[in-house]
Design a protein around this motif. Sequence first.
Motif, PDB file in Angstrom:
ATOM      1  N   VAL A   8      71.540 -85.463  42.536  1.00 51.30           N
ATOM      2  CA  VAL A   8      70.927 -86.583  41.822  1.00 51.30           C
ATOM      3  C   VAL A   8      71.684 -86.857  40.531  1.00 51.30           C
ATOM      4  O   VAL A   8      71.937 -88.011  40.156  1.00 51.30           O
ATOM      5  CB  VAL A   8      69.438 -86.286  41.534  1.00 51.30           C
ATOM      6  CG1 VAL A   8      68.833 -87.358  40.634  1.00 51.30           C
ATOM      7  CG2 VAL A   8      68.652 -86.194  42.832  1.00 51.30           C
ATOM      8  N   ARG A   9      72.064 -85.785  39.841  1.00 49.81           N
ATOM      9  CA  ARG A   9      72.813 -85.929  38.586  1.00 49.81           C
ATOM     10  C   ARG A   9      74.163 -86.600  38.844  1.00 49.81           C
ATOM     11  O   ARG A   9      74.607 -87.447  38.060  1.00 49.81           O
ATOM     12  CB  ARG A   9      73.015 -84.568  37.935  1.00 49.81           C
ATOM     13  CG  ARG A   9      73.570 -84.637  36.514  1.00 49.81           C
ATOM     14  CD  ARG A   9      74.179 -83.299  36.092  1.00 49.81           C
ATOM     15  NE  ARG A   9      73.353 -82.178  36.450  1.00 49.81           N
ATOM     16  CZ  ARG A   9      72.337 -81.703  35.707  1.00 49.81           C
ATOM     17  NH1 ARG A   9      72.034 -82.295  34.578  1.00 49.81           N
ATOM     18  NH2 ARG A   9      71.633 -80.658  36.122  1.00 49.81           N
ATOM     19  N   ARG A  10      74.836 -86.216  39.901  1.00 51.25           N
ATOM     20  CA  ARG A  10      76.148 -86.794  40.205  1.00 51.25           C
ATOM     21  C   ARG A  10      76.065 -88.282  40.518  1.00 51.25           C
ATOM     22  O   ARG A  10      77.015 -89.032  40.267  1.00 51.25           O
ATOM     23  CB  ARG A  10      76.775 -86.051  41.384  1.00 51.25           C
ATOM     24  CG  ARG A  10      77.226 -84.634  41.058  1.00 51.25           C
ATOM     25  CD  ARG A  10      77.749 -83.940  42.295  1.00 51.25           C
ATOM     26  NE  ARG A  10      78.149 -82.562  42.005  1.00 51.25           N
ATOM     27  CZ  ARG A  10      78.508 -81.672  42.928  1.00 51.25           C
ATOM     28  NH1 ARG A  10      78.543 -82.042  44.207  1.00 51.25           N
ATOM     29  NH2 ARG A  10      78.849 -80.446  42.582  1.00 51.25           N
ATOM     30  N   LEU A  11      74.944 -88.714  41.079  1.00 52.16           N
ATOM     31  CA  LEU A  11      74.793 -90.113  41.425  1.00 52.16           C
ATOM     32  C   LEU A  11      74.591 -90.997  40.192  1.00 52.16           C
ATOM     33  O   LEU A  11      74.891 -92.181  40.213  1.00 52.16           O
ATOM     34  CB  LEU A  11      73.600 -90.286  42.379  1.00 52.16           C
ATOM     35  CG  LEU A  11      73.356 -91.684  42.938  1.00 52.16           C
ATOM     36  CD1 LEU A  11      74.523 -92.116  43.825  1.00 52.16           C
ATOM     37  CD2 LEU A  11      72.053 -91.735  43.715  1.00 52.16           C
ATOM     38  N   ALA A  12      74.084 -90.412  39.111  1.00 49.57           N
ATOM     39  CA  ALA A  12      73.746 -91.189  37.912  1.00 49.57           C
ATOM     40  C   ALA A  12      74.995 -91.518  37.108  1.00 49.57           C
ATOM     41  O   ALA A  12      75.871 -90.678  36.904  1.00 49.57           O
ATOM     42  CB  ALA A  12      72.763 -90.418  37.043  1.00 49.57           C
ATOM     43  N   GLY A  13      75.079 -92.778  36.635  1.00 53.64           N
ATOM     44  CA  GLY A  13      76.164 -93.200  35.764  1.00 53.64           C
ATOM     45  C   GLY A  13      75.884 -92.853  34.312  1.00 53.64           C
ATOM     46  O   GLY A  13      74.822 -92.294  33.979  1.00 53.64           O
ATOM     47  N   PRO A  14      76.800 -93.209  33.404  1.00 53.83           N
ATOM     48  CA  PRO A  14      76.666 -92.837  31.989  1.00 53.83           C
ATOM     49  C   PRO A  14      75.397 -93.373  31.327  1.00 53.83           C
ATOM     50  O   PRO A  14      74.836 -92.718  30.461  1.00 53.83           O
ATOM     51  CB  PRO A  14      77.924 -93.449  31.344  1.00 53.83           C
ATOM     52  CG  PRO A  14      78.894 -93.611  32.461  1.00 53.83           C
ATOM     53  CD  PRO A  14      78.074 -93.896  33.676  1.00 53.83           C
ATOM     54  N   ALA A  42      63.489 -88.644  40.301  1.00 52.14           N
ATOM     55  CA  ALA A  42      63.606 -90.086  40.086  1.00 52.14           C
ATOM     56  C   ALA A  42      64.974 -90.387  39.497  1.00 52.14           C
ATOM     57  O   ALA A  42      65.556 -89.567  38.785  1.00 52.14           O
ATOM     58  CB  ALA A  42      62.502 -90.587  39.153  1.00 52.14           C
ATOM     59  N   LEU A  43      65.459 -91.581  39.811  1.00 50.87           N
ATOM     60  CA  LEU A  43      66.713 -92.065  39.256  1.00 50.87           C
ATOM     61  C   LEU A  43      66.493 -93.486  38.740  1.00 50.87           C
ATOM     62  O   LEU A  43      66.060 -94.355  39.500  1.00 50.87           O
ATOM     63  CB  LEU A  43      67.802 -92.081  40.326  1.00 50.87           C
ATOM     64  CG  LEU A  43      68.812 -90.934  40.336  1.00 50.87           C
ATOM     65  CD1 LEU A  43      69.629 -90.994  41.609  1.00 50.87           C
ATOM     66  CD2 LEU A  43      69.722 -91.010  39.138  1.00 50.87           C
ATOM     67  N   VAL A  44      66.733 -93.700  37.458  1.00 52.24           N
ATOM     68  CA  VAL A  44      66.681 -95.054  36.907  1.00 52.24           C
ATOM     69  C   VAL A  44      68.125 -95.557  36.851  1.00 52.24           C
ATOM     70  O   VAL A  44      68.950 -94.999  36.123  1.00 52.24           O
ATOM     71  CB  VAL A  44      66.030 -95.070  35.519  1.00 52.24           C
ATOM     72  CG1 VAL A  44      65.941 -96.505  34.995  1.00 52.24           C
ATOM     73  CG2 VAL A  44      64.636 -94.445  35.573  1.00 52.24           C
ATOM     74  N   LEU A  45      68.403 -96.596  37.616  1.00 51.18           N
ATOM     75  CA  LEU A  45      69.777 -97.063  37.815  1.00 51.18           C
ATOM     76  C   LEU A  45      69.957 -98.476  37.290  1.00 51.18           C
ATOM     77  O   LEU A  45      68.991 -99.216  37.067  1.00 51.18           O
ATOM     78  CB  LEU A  45      70.127 -97.036  39.302  1.00 51.18           C
ATOM     79  CG  LEU A  45      69.933 -95.706  40.047  1.00 51.18           C
ATOM     80  CD1 LEU A  45      70.193 -95.904  41.527  1.00 51.18           C
ATOM     81  CD2 LEU A  45      70.841 -94.637  39.471  1.00 51.18           C
ATOM     82  N   THR A  63      65.974 -77.383  36.428  1.00 50.67           N
ATOM     83  CA  THR A  63      67.112 -78.172  36.909  1.00 50.67           C
ATOM     84  C   THR A  63      68.011 -78.709  35.801  1.00 50.67           C
ATOM     85  O   THR A  63      69.144 -79.094  36.071  1.00 50.67           O
ATOM     86  CB  THR A  63      66.610 -79.373  37.730  1.00 50.67           C
ATOM     87  OG1 THR A  63      65.840 -80.229  36.870  1.00 50.67           O
ATOM     88  CG2 THR A  63      65.723 -78.902  38.881  1.00 50.67           C
ATOM     89  N   GLY A  64      67.513 -78.760  34.592  1.00 51.32           N
ATOM     90  CA  GLY A  64      68.295 -79.332  33.502  1.00 51.32           C
ATOM     91  C   GLY A  64      68.254 -80.844  33.449  1.00 51.32           C
ATOM     92  O   GLY A  64      68.860 -81.455  32.560  1.00 51.32           O
ATOM     93  N   LEU A  65      67.540 -81.485  34.389  1.00 54.21           N
ATOM     94  CA  LEU A  65      67.382 -82.935  34.347  1.00 54.21           C
ATOM     95  C   LEU A  65      66.315 -83.311  33.320  1.00 54.21           C
ATOM     96  O   LEU A  65      65.579 -82.469  32.823  1.00 54.21           O
ATOM     97  CB  LEU A  65      66.967 -83.468  35.721  1.00 54.21           C
ATOM     98  CG  LEU A  65      67.909 -83.235  36.898  1.00 54.21           C
ATOM     99  CD1 LEU A  65      67.358 -83.912  38.142  1.00 54.21           C
ATOM    100  CD2 LEU A  65      69.310 -83.740  36.598  1.00 54.21           C
ATOM    101  N   ALA A  66      66.233 -84.593  33.019  1.00 53.35           N
ATOM    102  CA  ALA A  66      65.157 -85.055  32.147  1.00 53.35           C
ATOM    103  C   ALA A  66      63.816 -84.833  32.835  1.00 53.35           C
ATOM    104  O   ALA A  66      63.709 -84.894  34.064  1.00 53.35           O
ATOM    105  CB  ALA A  66      65.346 -86.536  31.832  1.00 53.35           C
ATOM    106  N   ASN A  67      62.795 -84.524  32.043  1.00 53.58           N
ATOM    107  CA  ASN A  67      61.446 -84.446  32.590  1.00 53.58           C
ATOM    108  C   ASN A  67      60.732 -85.771  32.313  1.00 53.58           C
ATOM    109  O   ASN A  67      61.359 -86.758  31.935  1.00 53.58           O
ATOM    110  CB  ASN A  67      60.683 -83.256  32.016  1.00 53.58           C
ATOM    111  CG  ASN A  67      60.602 -83.299  30.496  1.00 53.58           C
ATOM    112  OD1 ASN A  67      60.785 -84.353  29.873  1.00 53.58           O
ATOM    113  ND2 ASN A  67      60.330 -82.159  29.887  1.00 53.58           N
ATOM    114  N   ARG A  68      59.407 -85.807  32.499  1.00 50.90           N
ATOM    115  CA  ARG A  68      58.705 -87.076  32.302  1.00 50.90           C
ATOM    116  C   ARG A  68      58.792 -87.556  30.859  1.00 50.90           C
ATOM    117  O   ARG A  68      58.905 -88.758  30.601  1.00 50.90           O
ATOM    118  CB  ARG A  68      57.242 -86.917  32.716  1.00 50.90           C
ATOM    119  CG  ARG A  68      57.088 -86.850  34.228  1.00 50.90           C
ATOM    120  CD  ARG A  68      55.661 -86.549  34.602  1.00 50.90           C
ATOM    121  NE  ARG A  68      55.512 -86.441  36.044  1.00 50.90           N
ATOM    122  CZ  ARG A  68      54.476 -85.880  36.638  1.00 50.90           C
ATOM    123  NH1 ARG A  68      53.505 -85.362  35.914  1.00 50.90           N
ATOM    124  NH2 ARG A  68      54.408 -85.825  37.950  1.00 50.90           N
TER     125      ARG A  68
END
Length: 327
Positions: free
Chosen positions: A211-217, A230-233, A153-158
């Motif tokens: 999920v990526r689009r929802l995350a801010g900078p 997971a999303l840390v917001l 997915t290109g997202l961060a992993n654990r």
Amino acid sequence: MLAAAGISRAVLPGEELFRRGEAAQSMFLIDTGEVRLGFDDGLADKLLGPGQYFGELAVFIGRHQRFARAVAETPWCAVRDLWGAFQTLVEREPAHVARFMQRSFSYLVAGEHQLVQHLKRRNEDLMQTLDTLRQTRTELTVAQQLVRTDDLTGLANRRGLYRYLDELGRQTLNDLKLALLLVDIDHFKQINDRSGHLAGDAALRAVAEEVRRLAGPLELPCRLGGDEFALVLRVSDDGELANRALGLMSAVRSLRLPSLREHRLSVSIGGAFCEDPGGWSNWYSQADRSCTKPSARAATTGAWPAEPVAATAGTLRSPRKDGFEPA
């Protein structure tokens, strides 16, 4: 002319006539044996024999710092100190001294040119080394990024999540609160069973993009593994956290993937505020408990817990000591 002037003296093998950096006073002419001039700085040594002279800058420009170290190389070495004698030769043999100085200046200019070329080569070597270091640093940065990134997915992993939380512990949140959203794809096993693993991968990438689009900078989207994200917001209150979760639910329900045919994607989301000193394990448990699973609701309703689980105030702790271990 030079051999007829000055006083000859014997020097033992290894004896220093002068060392680099000391004040120059005398010029020397070799009667017998050999003298080695060592320049350091990567320059080659010079071995001088009978009839050759060195240290002539001392008589041309007066006191200065020696550029080399002069050491007797062989037994039976004898040299002449020509400082006082040279002054006499200038008055007695001006024409010969002029030719000698012309020859010496040509030698000095040639030596300077050689030094410039040497420094140029060293500079080129240093630039090449610098380029190699930059390339290595870039490759290392890329490698570290790949280690902390989920391949699919290109997202961060654990690992990326743990690194983010470690760095976050040294930052200030101002008036915002740190919050966690856990996101599960509903009926993901059925997608793999009915449509195949390629369709399952497409579903994971599509949800990951939302999920990526929802995350801010300054926020982190992450894939924990399988169909779990997971999303840390950073949010102001539970209302904002709920709105962002509902927005993600709506965005996922709007997805249409050809590989899934008539199947519609939906997600279950749980949330918690990351203020409890229990660290990652506690935050994860709270968010997981608040997650409304499909068995308790219709998969298309977009239900969200009325109030995300809020914990008491505390400090950030590294997740490596509890909860998931790095994959």
